[in-house]
Write a protein that holds these residues in place. Structure first.
Motif, PDB file in Angstrom:
ATOM      1  N   GLY A 336       3.524   7.863  -4.895  1.00 37.48           N
ATOM      2  CA  GLY A 336       3.442   6.883  -3.733  1.00 37.48           C
ATOM      3  C   GLY A 336       3.865   7.431  -2.418  1.00 37.48           C
ATOM      4  O   GLY A 336       3.171   8.121  -1.916  1.00 37.48           O
ATOM      5  N   TRP A 364       1.601   1.732  -7.476  1.00 36.41           N
ATOM      6  CA  TRP A 364       2.637   2.549  -7.713  1.00 36.41           C
ATOM      7  C   TRP A 364       4.223   1.832  -7.506  1.00 36.41           C
ATOM      8  O   TRP A 364       5.090   2.137  -8.328  1.00 36.41           O
ATOM      9  N   ALA A 365       3.909   1.170  -6.435  1.00 36.26           N
ATOM     10  CA  ALA A 365       5.248   0.155  -6.066  1.00 36.26           C
ATOM     11  C   ALA A 365       5.756  -0.580  -7.147  1.00 36.26           C
ATOM     12  O   ALA A 365       7.127  -0.653  -7.571  1.00 36.26           O
ATOM     13  N   TYR A 366       4.985  -0.870  -8.132  1.00 35.50           N
ATOM     14  CA  TYR A 366       5.264  -1.719  -9.327  1.00 35.50           C
ATOM     15  C   TYR A 366       5.637  -0.680 -10.552  1.00 35.50           C
ATOM     16  O   TYR A 366       6.552  -0.940 -11.214  1.00 35.50           O
ATOM     17  N   ASN A 378      10.021  -0.602  -2.868  1.00 34.73           N
ATOM     18  CA  ASN A 378       8.810   0.139  -2.988  1.00 34.73           C
ATOM     19  C   ASN A 378       7.778  -0.163  -2.203  1.00 34.73           C
ATOM     20  O   ASN A 378       7.168   0.559  -1.312  1.00 34.73           O
ATOM     21  N   GLU A 379       7.436  -1.630  -2.248  1.00 33.33           N
ATOM     22  CA  GLU A 379       6.209  -1.973  -1.466  1.00 33.33           C
ATOM     23  C   GLU A 379       6.446  -1.941   0.071  1.00 33.33           C
ATOM     24  O   GLU A 379       5.703  -1.593   0.814  1.00 33.33           O
ATOM     25  N   SER A 381       8.233   0.271   1.697  1.00 28.90           N
ATOM     26  CA  SER A 381       8.047   1.599   2.137  1.00 28.90           C
ATOM     27  C   SER A 381       6.813   2.183   2.311  1.00 28.90           C
ATOM     28  O   SER A 381       6.209   2.699   3.086  1.00 28.90           O
ATOM     29  N   LEU A 382       5.826   1.644   1.104  1.00 27.75           N
ATOM     30  CA  LEU A 382       4.496   1.914   1.148  1.00 27.75           C
ATOM     31  C   LEU A 382       3.604   1.333   2.234  1.00 27.75           C
ATOM     32  O   LEU A 382       2.842   2.103   2.786  1.00 27.75           O
ATOM     33  N   HIS A 388      10.989  -0.623   6.898  1.00 27.18           N
ATOM     34  CA  HIS A 388      10.807  -1.796   6.412  1.00 27.18           C
ATOM     35  C   HIS A 388      10.604  -2.863   7.528  1.00 27.18           C
ATOM     36  O   HIS A 388      10.716  -3.972   7.503  1.00 27.18           O
TER      37      HIS A 388
END
Length: 592
Positions: A336, A364-366, A378-379, A381-382, A388
């Motif tokens: 990620g 990956w976030a999931y 996670n989402e 950040s990605l 954010h």
């Protein structure tokens, strides 16, 4: 490229009692209770459950819509929405641009087989929430043991189309070590005496029947140990196959993966080169595939001095190809935002990117998360950045730093007409709410009912004394499984504004705007309007938010004749509070 992911959080509790209703023909509905434990939950939820399809080549050749028992459940019913023109959305930060596009190759379901078309009683699902940064989504799947031709499940297509994002299925020819077979490639590329390609016709028929937008071709079968290995003739057949496909259905997309080269072998170029250019343009310069996904190694140190993306852009211009139809692959499946990337090779010193961006397995976030809250962290950040906040430009200082997608790519929106009705529903939850009341305590997911989510996640401007942050909250909702929560320290009379949606919508004398809100303290609520001419307006609500869900109306028709380009909400609490919270559960804008 791998085709599997793993589930990370529980689908149900140790035991659950469910009320099931059955209706006999012409009779009344009978209700009975059944107790479900961990050992039989999967059997129960999949009993008589339609399944999303997958095929080997010979199976697809035999497929017809008439013989498809689950056809009605697997058709996407949401048309592809029109998106706002790029020049009508202002950049959120100084490094965003209009040219760079994003292709997400994502494992939306955990396996090729066994996928329900419209979700199950489980919150454990990849309910992706950052469609505003995606121009094309590839539904990644396929395996030698299940099937290698995989259309998207309809819930994914429904959600993608609602957000103006085309969704593609996958044709996956595995590497030899993963069970790939030369005969599958040859079956796929077989040409009839009349010059037609039966498999191309079937791919088009499937996409038109199920309502999605095209296919991603991933041919990685080497065939080195086969009695009759793949050759330049097979490469030429692949080129002819894609050209035929486009001739038969010009609007149906096809994407080629940088793998097989002009001699028929597998030799990842990590760039557009003379070895793979034939799959983008033929000898006469006519287009073949619409786009190419470039392999991941352009970012490796041993290849860095070749500056492969800059070279790809130069080669594309030489061949009359749009450089932004090339997608620089970044493999984030394992690590990620901790994936080392040479971002200085993706864009030049002037900050302009050489190609578009292709993310392999942003799911990956999931898969890295243990809850819905961790998933959203996670989402953010990605897709955005470490803060954010898409208004923060965050170009990485080194390859150890992740440049969020919002660094390069401007937000987009599919709100070009009314009505806009959103409950901020992400498509999953731990409960289900209707008009603010919890009517089910079962976990669930169904991407088909996910709403258009905020364009800006999150842009929150706090006045002096306020320190509120935004998030999805799964403990409160007006309808569905969640709402937007603004929480933190609030000072009496201080204002906080949250930007929600970019749009391109003309206001008329009959345009109405309402919101469903509740707050821990009496709160004044206003609509913040930004128009396409650069002017702004604040429209006060007709009532204040309180401790129960209430509807606030905003008199936007006073601005009839103007075109709305951005919509936000402003709040001001009537008292100080260190643990203040306001929930936004619904936003409805319509004419008449």
């Amino acid at each position: 490229m791998s085709s599997r992911a793993s589930m990370r959080w529980a689908a149900a509790g140790a035991a659950a009692a469910m009320l099931l209703g059955l209706a006999a023909c012409g009779g009344d509905k009978a209700t009975y209770e059944v107790t479900v434990d961990d050992e039989n939950i999967d059997k129960l939820v999949m009993a008589n459950q339609p399944e999303s399809p997958y095929w080997f080549p010979e199976d697809l050749l035999a497929w017809t819509p008439e013989s498809d028992a689950d056809l009605d459940y697997n058709v996407s019913t949401v048309p592809l929405a029109e998106r706002v023109a790029d020049d009508k959305i202002a950049a959120s930060n100084e490094t965003q641009n209009d040219d760079t596009k994003v292709m997400a190759i994502s494992i939306m379901n955990s396996s090729t087989s066994g996928n329900a078309p419209h979700g199950l009683n489980s919150s454990d699902a990849n309910t992706f929430t950052y469609w505003q940064y995606v121009d094309e989504l590839v539904y990644w799947g396929g395996s030698a043991g299940e099937g290698i031709i995989v259309p998207p499940s309809p819930d994914v297509t429904d959600e993608g189309h609602r957000n103006g994002v085309p969704v593609l299925g996958t044709v996956f020819f595995p590497q030899d070590a993963s069970g790939g077979k030369v005969e599958w490639v040859r079956e796929f590329l077989a040409k009839d005496a009349d010059g037609s390609f039966p498999m191309a016709d079937k791919l088009i028929e499937v996409a038109e029947t199920y309502g999605f937008d095209g296919w991603f071709i991933n041919q990685e079968t080497e065939g080195e140990d086969a009695d009759d290995p793949l050759t330049a003739d097979d490469a030429r057949a692949m080129q002819e196959f894609m050209a035929y496909y486009k001739a038969q259905s010009p609007d149906m997309r096809i994407v080629y993966y940088d793998s097989m080269t002009r001699d028929g072998g597998i030799d990842w170029q990590n760039a557009l080169t003379d070895e793979n250019a034939m799959f983008m343009v033929d000898d006469e310069g006519d287009p073949v595939a619409d786009e190419m996904f470039l392999n991941f190694w352009w970012t490796e140190d041993e290849l860095a001095d070749q500056d492969l993306l800059a070279a790809s852009a130069a080669k594309a211009k030489e061949l009359g190809i749009d450089p932004y139809s090339l997608y620089a692959g970044v493999d984030v499946q394992a690590n990620g935002v901790y994936t080392p990337i040479r971002w200085d090779l993706f864009s030049g010193a002037d900050g302009v990117t050489h190609t578009s961006l292709g993310l392999y397995c942003p799911n990956w976030a999931y898969t890295d998360a243990g809850s819905l809250d961790e998933f959203h962290e996670n989402e953010a950040s990605l897709w955005v950045n470490a803060d954010h906040d898409p208004t923060a430009a965050s170009k990485a200082d080194s390859e150890e730093d992740w440049s969020g997608v919002s660094t390069y790519v401007k937000e987009n929106s599919a709100i070009t007409a009314l009505p806009l009705v959103t409950n901020f529903n992400t498509g999953s939850g731990y409960n289900f709410f209707r008009e603010g009341a919890r009517i089910s305590q079962m976990d669930w997911n169904n991407r088909s009912v996910a709403d258009i989510l905020p364009t800006y996640q999150w842009v929150v401007r706090n006045g002096d004394g306020n320190s509120l942050t935004a998030s999805y909250d799964y403990t409160e909702a007006w309808y569905g499984g969640d709402s937007i929560k603004l929480a933190g320290k609030a000072a009496k009379g201080a204002e906080t504004t949250i930007d929600l949606y970019a749009m391109d919508v003309p206001l008329t004398d009959s345009t109405t705007l309402t919101a469903r809100v509740k707050a821990t303290a009496e709160t004044a609520v206003s609509a913040e309007l930004t128009f396409d001419d650069g002017t702004t307006a604040t429209v006060e609500g007709d009532r204040k938010a309180g401790g129960d869900w209430g509807e606030v109306s905003f008199k936007v028709k006073d601005h009839a004749g103007k075109t709305l380009s951005k919509l936000g909400i402003k709040l001001s609490a009537s008292e100080d509070g260190s643990d203040y919270a306001m929930h936004l559960g619904n936003l409805t804008m319509r004419d008449g």
